[in-house]
Design a protein around this motif. Sequence first.
Motif, short mmCIF file in Angstrom:
data_model
loop_
_atom_site.label_atom_id
_atom_site.label_comp_id
_atom_site.label_asym_id
_atom_site.label_seq_id
_atom_site.Cartn_x
_atom_site.Cartn_y
_atom_site.Cartn_z
N UNK A 99 3.15 -5.15 2.80
CA UNK A 99 3.93 -4.01 3.27
C UNK A 99 2.96 -2.87 3.53
N UNK A 100 2.78 -2.54 4.81
CA UNK A 100 1.72 -1.62 5.24
C UNK A 100 2.24 -0.21 5.42
N UNK A 101 1.75 0.70 4.59
CA UNK A 101 2.08 2.11 4.74
C UNK A 101 0.86 2.95 5.10
N UNK A 102 -0.33 2.37 5.02
CA UNK A 102 -1.55 3.18 4.96
C UNK A 102 -2.50 2.95 6.14
N UNK A 103 -2.73 1.70 6.54
CA UNK A 103 -3.70 1.41 7.60
C UNK A 103 -5.13 1.45 7.10
N UNK A 104 -6.08 1.42 8.03
CA UNK A 104 -7.49 1.53 7.68
C UNK A 104 -7.96 0.38 6.81
N UNK A 105 -8.69 0.72 5.74
CA UNK A 105 -9.29 -0.35 4.93
C UNK A 105 -8.25 -1.18 4.21
N UNK A 138 -2.16 12.82 -0.64
CA UNK A 138 -1.82 11.98 -1.79
C UNK A 138 -1.37 12.79 -2.98
N UNK A 139 -0.89 14.02 -2.75
CA UNK A 139 -0.53 14.89 -3.87
C UNK A 139 0.85 14.60 -4.43
N UNK A 140 1.68 13.96 -3.61
CA UNK A 140 3.05 13.74 -4.05
C UNK A 140 3.17 12.40 -4.77
N UNK A 141 3.99 12.35 -5.75
CA UNK A 141 4.25 11.15 -6.53
C UNK A 141 5.71 10.81 -6.30
N UNK A 142 5.98 9.69 -5.69
CA UNK A 142 7.35 9.36 -5.33
C UNK A 142 7.77 10.18 -4.12
N UNK A 143 9.06 10.35 -3.99
CA UNK A 143 9.61 11.05 -2.83
C UNK A 143 9.37 12.56 -2.93
N UNK A 203 0.85 -1.19 0.00
CA UNK A 203 0.00 0.00 0.00
C UNK A 203 0.89 1.24 0.00
N UNK A 204 0.33 2.37 -0.40
CA UNK A 204 1.16 3.56 -0.57
C UNK A 204 2.26 3.30 -1.58
N UNK A 205 1.92 2.56 -2.63
CA UNK A 205 2.94 1.97 -3.50
C UNK A 205 3.62 2.98 -4.41
N UNK A 215 4.74 -6.37 7.23
CA UNK A 215 5.67 -5.34 7.72
C UNK A 215 4.86 -4.08 7.96
N UNK A 216 4.75 -3.68 9.23
CA UNK A 216 3.98 -2.48 9.58
C UNK A 216 4.93 -1.30 9.59
N UNK A 217 4.90 -0.53 8.51
CA UNK A 217 5.85 0.58 8.34
C UNK A 217 5.19 1.91 8.66
N UNK A 218 3.93 2.06 8.27
CA UNK A 218 3.23 3.32 8.49
C UNK A 218 1.74 3.10 8.36
N UNK A 219 0.97 4.05 8.87
CA UNK A 219 -0.49 4.01 8.75
C UNK A 219 -0.95 5.43 8.45
N UNK A 220 -0.51 5.95 7.30
CA UNK A 220 -0.67 7.38 7.03
C UNK A 220 -2.13 7.80 7.01
N UNK A 221 -3.05 6.88 6.72
CA UNK A 221 -4.47 7.27 6.67
C UNK A 221 -4.97 7.70 8.04
N UNK A 222 -4.21 7.37 9.10
CA UNK A 222 -4.71 7.64 10.44
C UNK A 222 -3.93 8.74 11.17
N UNK A 223 -2.91 9.29 10.56
CA UNK A 223 -2.01 10.18 11.31
C UNK A 223 -2.66 11.51 11.67
#
Lengths: 345, 345
Positions: free
Chosen positions: A227-233, A330-335, A156-158, A249-257
């Motif tokens: 590979x979890x970057x987002x959380x939620x659904x 979600x406005x950024x594409x890549x880094x 996610x957050x791929x 791998x729980x890396x981030x849950x950006x949907x919840x920050x």
Amino acid sequence: MPAKTGKAIFLKSFPQGLPAKDHFVSRSFEAPAPADGEVQLRIVWMSVDPYMRGRMRPDIKSYIPPFSLDAPLDGGAVGQVIESRHPSFAAGDYAVGFSGGWREYATVAGAGLQKVDPGMAPLSAYLGVLGMPGFTAWAGLNEIIKPKAGETVFVSGAAGAVGSLVCQLAKLKGCRVVASAGSKEKCDWLTREGGADVALNYRDYKNATELTKALAAAAPKGVDGYFENVGGMHLEAALNCIAFGGRIALCGMISMYNNTEPEPGPPNLVNMIGRGVMAQGFIISNYLPLAPKFAFEVAPLLDQGKIKFRESVYEGLEKAPDAFIGLFKGENFGKAVVRVGPDRI
Amino acid sequence: MPAKTGKAIFLKSFPQGLPAKDHFVSRSFEAPAPADGEVQLRIVWMSVDPYMRGRMRPDIKSYIPPFSLDAPLDGGAVGQVIESRHPSFAAGDYAVGFSGGWREYATVAGAGLQKVDPGMAPLSAYLGVLGMPGFTAWAGLNEIIKPKAGETVFVSGAAGAVGSLVCQLAKLKGCRVVASAGSKEKCDWLTREGGADVALNYRDYKNATELTKALAAAAPKGVDGYFENVGGMHLEAALNCIAFGGRIALCGMISMYNNTEPEPGPPNLVNMIGRGVMAQGFIISNYLPLAPKFAFEVAPLLDQGKIKFRESVYEGLEKAPDAFIGLFKGENFGKAVVRVGPDRI
């Protein structure tokens, strides 16, 4: 060499919910003359990263202290050495570190810096694919998910700084890669260049049930690694489709920050029991001894063109709040990187 | 030897929510004459276990097939061999297996049975502390949590067949043990004999916030290992108190097994990231190669009186549904077992 005065971005107040531009303010800030072991830098590139949102919650116990309203924000940056009082650095060298961002000049401990070669890759890449996000992607995939050829990996957050490298590294290992991102443009890039066999635009799915159906169709043998970057659904759908013996791998849950109220977790954690699933939360600082292994493995892949990366470049320190806020929209594409000064002066 | 006819318990219909007595029915059932490799048993003790609830959901994909309405219920049992067509067993031997429960006579594969010695421990112990629940406790603690002396281990469902052994094994390893159970009587036993330094009666706490406060007070250095049998507010409180580098063994979530609607997961899973926490779901059948190691370690402890165990004994096959339903009402103290027949005839 004396202190250097320039601009720096401060937090005016701690945001509740989604940060907005008026939570930030630009002020004059003095980088002191370096003491023994320190280096004074002219910042060239700075990074914005989701974990910084966690540092804007002064009451939460975490692995990293919260920001203060009385100092500039901080974060990863690439700079050029103005003056060094550390034996490994000389004036003119380029260096990257986890500190020194959000300002034009910074005085930091030389021990926290790595020297970088502007001839090997664009300087900004040391904040992305060759830096902390790239190392995070590599460590989460190789040390936690440990995928085998033929397995299916869901990311996610791929299209982000971390996720896009996870997809490509998993593909190079012979995995089937299912990616999720938030626009058709991102999904197209992921299947064309980003290593994904299937890319799901999560904005097409209203809830976890719909996302589960799409993921189940994309991963007919189940998800061996998530590979979890987002959380939620995303986490709920992944747990619905997880295979026996799956690794997360729980890396981030950006949907919840930016939640102001706690959001319930997925209702299907019990699947972890019946399917023997392991989930490991991680922060990259716990893997620092592996940093050279990461560099030796990923730098040649980049050099050979086997790894692609994307950047969203924001021009000028004043744009740093926009870059940061863009992470959550979600406005950024890549880094997402901010150019604070020219490569050479 | 011919087929043997006796009573067996069938499911009359699949329960929704908490199972009730009228979901069960006793019928006559014929255990066929054993074929090659099979053994015909007179059942002496049978086990009721929370995982059986999962087999009463015919639509759920799991590691074990659902029960059928056309056959007796099934589960672990200790029996005496009536007739053997397997070379390891002779008439009169006692054996324990994962199949053969819920009936007076059973014909099962000899390959799935272990011979047991009625002189070493009461026969019923092979369904509890020396059987599948004991092995589950041992494997989750030693293979997942891997506690070190001085660490704090939190155990939910601590007065149950699994939890009570987890507490005692953790205590023997020099850990601080915090237990949770559902009555003052259970808590008193846990601190007096069951290895717990502190026992929390979860019925004293209305919600996760209250339980968190009690757990934080009982575990002032944080929870290094959490053995999860319960789910719900227990998991949320554990994640609030989990230490950096904490490990969670997900063994069961009994509070949720009778839900008719999915219950949200804990809102604080994100703590796993910042604190680098690992959670591993497991089913004991994945650890079978370690069964002898478990037996060699735990049998002497029991023999030396270093491990205590409790049983809730139900007399007679007809009481099996009560024993099973009691699991979800917190009525059983220690391992719930049903005496189906006399030890010797």
